[in-house]
Design a protein around this motif. Structure first.
Motif, PDB file in Angstrom:
ATOM      1  N   ARG A 200      47.400  18.885  40.001  1.00 55.25           N
ATOM      2  CA  ARG A 200      46.668  19.942  40.707  1.00 55.25           C
ATOM      3  C   ARG A 200      45.704  19.272  41.672  1.00 55.25           C
ATOM      4  NH1 ARG A 200      43.052  22.266  37.538  1.00 55.25           N
ATOM      5  NH2 ARG A 200      43.289  20.770  35.833  1.00 55.25           N
ATOM      6  N   THR A 201      45.742  19.642  42.936  1.00 52.76           N
ATOM      7  CA  THR A 201      44.867  19.016  43.927  1.00 52.76           C
ATOM      8  C   THR A 201      44.269  20.070  44.840  1.00 52.76           C
ATOM      9  OG1 THR A 201      46.625  18.663  45.549  1.00 52.76           O
ATOM     10  CG2 THR A 201      46.258  16.897  43.940  1.00 52.76           C
ATOM     11  N   THR A 202      43.120  19.747  45.409  1.00 55.57           N
ATOM     12  CA  THR A 202      42.496  20.584  46.426  1.00 55.57           C
ATOM     13  C   THR A 202      41.598  19.706  47.284  1.00 55.57           C
ATOM     14  OG1 THR A 202      41.305  22.661  46.805  1.00 55.57           O
ATOM     15  CG2 THR A 202      40.432  21.208  45.094  1.00 55.57           C
ATOM     16  N   VAL A 203      41.172  20.220  48.421  1.00 58.66           N
ATOM     17  CA  VAL A 203      40.309  19.486  49.348  1.00 58.66           C
ATOM     18  C   VAL A 203      38.982  20.221  49.480  1.00 58.66           C
ATOM     19  CG1 VAL A 203      40.018  18.681  51.722  1.00 58.66           C
ATOM     20  CG2 VAL A 203      42.248  18.518  50.622  1.00 58.66           C
TER      21      VAL A 203
ATOM     22  N   GLU B 131      48.843   9.069  35.106  1.00 60.31           N
ATOM     23  CA  GLU B 131      49.459  10.244  34.493  1.00 60.31           C
ATOM     24  C   GLU B 131      48.519  10.923  33.503  1.00 60.31           C
ATOM     25  OE1 GLU B 131      50.341   6.679  31.986  1.00 60.31           O
ATOM     26  OE2 GLU B 131      50.480   7.145  34.132  1.00 60.31           O
ATOM     27  N   ARG B 132      47.673  10.131  32.849  1.00 66.34           N
ATOM     28  CA  ARG B 132      46.697  10.717  31.921  1.00 66.34           C
ATOM     29  C   ARG B 132      45.624  11.486  32.676  1.00 66.34           C
ATOM     30  NH1 ARG B 132      44.080   6.172  29.034  1.00 66.34           N
ATOM     31  NH2 ARG B 132      43.013   7.779  27.832  1.00 66.34           N
ATOM     32  N   ILE B 133      45.232  10.972  33.833  1.00 66.85           N
ATOM     33  CA  ILE B 133      44.231  11.675  34.643  1.00 66.85           C
ATOM     34  C   ILE B 133      44.733  13.072  34.990  1.00 66.85           C
ATOM     35  CG2 ILE B 133      43.002  11.694  36.846  1.00 66.85           C
ATOM     36  CD1 ILE B 133      43.076   8.628  36.783  1.00 66.85           C
ATOM     37  N   PHE B 134      45.965  13.148  35.530  1.00 65.75           N
ATOM     38  CA  PHE B 134      46.496  14.428  35.983  1.00 65.75           C
ATOM     39  C   PHE B 134      46.887  15.344  34.827  1.00 65.75           C
ATOM     40  CE2 PHE B 134      47.435  11.520  39.568  1.00 65.75           C
ATOM     41  CZ  PHE B 134      46.600  12.130  40.496  1.00 65.75           C
TER      42      PHE B 134
ATOM     43  N   ALA C 212      39.424  16.317  46.474  1.00 61.38           N
ATOM     44  CA  ALA C 212      39.102  15.227  47.399  1.00 61.38           C
ATOM     45  C   ALA C 212      38.130  15.710  48.473  1.00 61.38           C
ATOM     46  CB  ALA C 212      40.380  14.693  48.052  1.00 61.38           C
ATOM     47  N   PHE C 213      37.116  14.890  48.734  1.00 61.07           N
ATOM     48  CA  PHE C 213      36.159  15.207  49.790  1.00 61.07           C
ATOM     49  C   PHE C 213      36.735  14.827  51.150  1.00 61.07           C
ATOM     50  CE2 PHE C 213      33.262  14.129  46.149  1.00 61.07           C
ATOM     51  CZ  PHE C 213      32.834  15.429  45.931  1.00 61.07           C
ATOM     52  N   SER C 214      36.703  15.757  52.080  1.00 59.84           N
ATOM     53  CA  SER C 214      37.064  15.467  53.458  1.00 59.84           C
ATOM     54  C   SER C 214      35.767  15.191  54.201  1.00 59.84           C
ATOM     55  CB  SER C 214      37.789  16.672  54.075  1.00 59.84           C
ATOM     56  OG  SER C 214      38.071  16.433  55.423  1.00 59.84           O
ATOM     57  N   ARG C 215      35.501  13.900  54.503  1.00 59.06           N
ATOM     58  CA  ARG C 215      34.146  13.518  54.883  1.00 59.06           C
ATOM     59  C   ARG C 215      33.966  13.119  56.337  1.00 59.06           C
ATOM     60  NH1 ARG C 215      33.533   7.583  51.953  1.00 59.06           N
ATOM     61  NH2 ARG C 215      35.111   6.511  53.171  1.00 59.06           N
ATOM     62  N   SER C 216      34.998  13.114  57.151  1.00 61.07           N
ATOM     63  CA  SER C 216      34.817  12.719  58.545  1.00 61.07           C
ATOM     64  C   SER C 216      35.888  13.349  59.411  1.00 61.07           C
ATOM     65  CB  SER C 216      34.862  11.187  58.686  1.00 61.07           C
ATOM     66  OG  SER C 216      36.183  10.728  58.504  1.00 61.07           O
ATOM     67  N   LEU C 217      35.678  13.308  60.714  1.00 65.67           N
ATOM     68  CA  LEU C 217      36.628  13.892  61.647  1.00 65.67           C
ATOM     69  C   LEU C 217      37.973  13.167  61.625  1.00 65.67           C
ATOM     70  CD1 LEU C 217      34.244  14.551  64.668  1.00 65.67           C
ATOM     71  CD2 LEU C 217      35.110  16.195  63.012  1.00 65.67           C
ATOM     72  N   GLU C 218      37.970  11.926  61.154  1.00 62.52           N
ATOM     73  CA  GLU C 218      39.221  11.164  61.112  1.00 62.52           C
ATOM     74  C   GLU C 218      40.154  11.630  60.005  1.00 62.52           C
ATOM     75  OE1 GLU C 218      36.178   9.370  61.258  1.00 62.52           O
ATOM     76  OE2 GLU C 218      36.386   9.339  63.431  1.00 62.52           O
TER      77      GLU C 218
ATOM     78  N   GLN D  82      49.837  13.565  50.670  1.00 62.87           N
ATOM     79  CA  GLN D  82      49.424  12.964  49.398  1.00 62.87           C
ATOM     80  C   GLN D  82      49.441  14.000  48.278  1.00 62.87           C
ATOM     81  OE1 GLN D  82      49.276  10.188  48.214  1.00 62.87           O
ATOM     82  NE2 GLN D  82      47.572   9.801  46.818  1.00 62.87           N
ATOM     83  N   SER D  83      48.991  15.208  48.568  1.00 62.35           N
ATOM     84  CA  SER D  83      48.997  16.257  47.555  1.00 62.35           C
ATOM     85  C   SER D  83      50.417  16.558  47.092  1.00 62.35           C
ATOM     86  CB  SER D  83      48.351  17.533  48.112  1.00 62.35           C
ATOM     87  OG  SER D  83      46.979  17.326  48.376  1.00 62.35           O
TER      88      SER D  83
END
Length: 378
Positions: free
Chosen positions: A157-160, A121-124, A131-137, A146-147
């Protein structure tokens, strides 16, 4: 101002880290990116063969150099005792930059489990999460779910960040490759490392490497010098020119005093300017290199009036080395093969313009170098 926070062990940092950081700079429009090696990761123990905290910070700083002026390495977590909890880090950064927008960067696995971290909760409360989207999977549906959960649970607050290029390698596997290369392994770890970082690993004999700098192969010599030139003296200068780059101000000044290096007012407060002076001093007094080579190292950050061919080669090789991607660098790389002096003029003009845009004082030797070369062209 928008600030990115990129934490990890960085033991060592590799091209995957650099690709992710560059994507974050571009896609989030970051004004500043802090690369923060952790002191004691909460989720795992450091490997037995791990580099020291200072060495990990040095490698992170080299990576930051390759990402441009918006990126920098920070010792924030290394200065803090105990486990390096992200909640403590983002709160401390919020206190330092209360008016700025913070974004915490992380990989897919971490993003999917961040709710289980220490005091999430402190982080947010203080930072958004990218978040890094790093592979086809990677599944868009998975990220969306998750967001939504994080938004509903923590008002997060989130983004990809989509990675256009992916180097799939884990630091632990890279350490094994580095060790095996010197015992007959046939996988080249250099393909996963930015060249200055690889050179640092060889110089420091990290992770089981056993490089003898006097007997390096061409491949490893390129890693240590990371600026290819043909002349043997220039090769030696390229190896030594940044040997003191990551010293703090105090040892820089002490070395100058020890070897009688006179400093002007600007140099007395700038590590970036000082490292060329102390590097030259070590080249002369410790490594017993020739005078011409030491003078090239001495002026490789600022230039000077009356530069020799060797001075110009080292200055330009450092300024336009392969990872630089600033506007005009390709023209500079083309021009250097046609007219060394014209390339110097262009490089000095671009450097002066960049310093002025950033509000950084231009050293008098840089202005003198440009005036001298322009006069000779008339």
């Amino acid at each position: 101002m928008k600030i990115g926070i990129y934490g990890g062990t960085f033991d060592p940092p590799h091209l995957g880290h650099m690709e992710a950081a560059k994507a974050a700079l571009d896609q989030l429009g970051l004004d500043r990116l802090l690369i923060i090696p952790d002191r004691e990761p909460p989720h795992k123990d450091l490997a037995a063969e791990a580099a020291t905290p200072q060495q990990r910070l040095d490698m992170a700083a080299l990576m930051a150099d390759g990402l441009g002026p918006r990126a920098e390495a920070s010792d924030l977590e290394l200065r803090r005792e105990g486990k390096s909890y992200t909640a403590d880090t983002v709160e401390e950064l919020h206190e330092q930059f209360p008016e700025d927008e913070l974004w915490l960067l992380m990989g897919t696995d971490m993003f999917l489990t961040v709710q289980n971290w220490y005091q999430p909760e402190r982080i947010f409360q203080y930072a958004g999460v990218a978040a890094f989207s790093r592979s086809l999977e990677d599944s868009q549906e998975m990220f969306d779910q998750q967001s939504e959960y994080l938004r509903e649970t923590f008002a997060a607050r989130t983004t990809v960040i989509d990675l256009p290029q992916v180097t799939e390698i884990a630091s632990r596997d890279l350490r094994r490759m580095l060790a095996s290369e010197w015992t007959g392994g046939n996988v080249d770890p250099g393909q996963f490392l930015w060249t200055p970082v690889y050179g640092y690993i060889l110089r420091e004999h990290l992770f089981g490497t056993k490089a003898d700098l006097s007997k390096l192969s061409d491949k490893h010599l390129r890693a240590v010098s990371y600026s290819m030139v043909d002349e043997e003296m220039a090769r030696r200068a390229a190896i030594l020119h940044d040997c003191t780059k990551y010293w703090e101000l105090e040892p820089q000044l002490a070395t100058c005093e020890k070897y009688g290096v006179a400093l002007d007012e600007l140099e007395q407060t700038s590590v970036k300017l000082l490292h060329s002076k102390t590097g030259a001093a070590l080249a002369e007094h410790v490594f017993c290199e020739p005078k011409e080579e030491c003078e090239a190292i001495f002026s490789h950050t600022t230039g000077k009036a009356g530069m020799t061919k060797l001075d110009k080669i080292l200055y330009l090789a450092d300024y336009m080395e392969p990872t630089r991607d600033f506007d005009g660098v390709e023209e500079l790389r083309r021009l250097v093969w046609e007219d060394l002096d014209q390339a110097m003029i262009l490089g000095l003009e671009m450097s002066i313009e960049e310093l002025k845009e950033r509000g950084v004082p231009v050293h008098r030797n840089t202005l003198a170098a440009l005036e001298d070369l322009q006069r000779r062209q008339q």
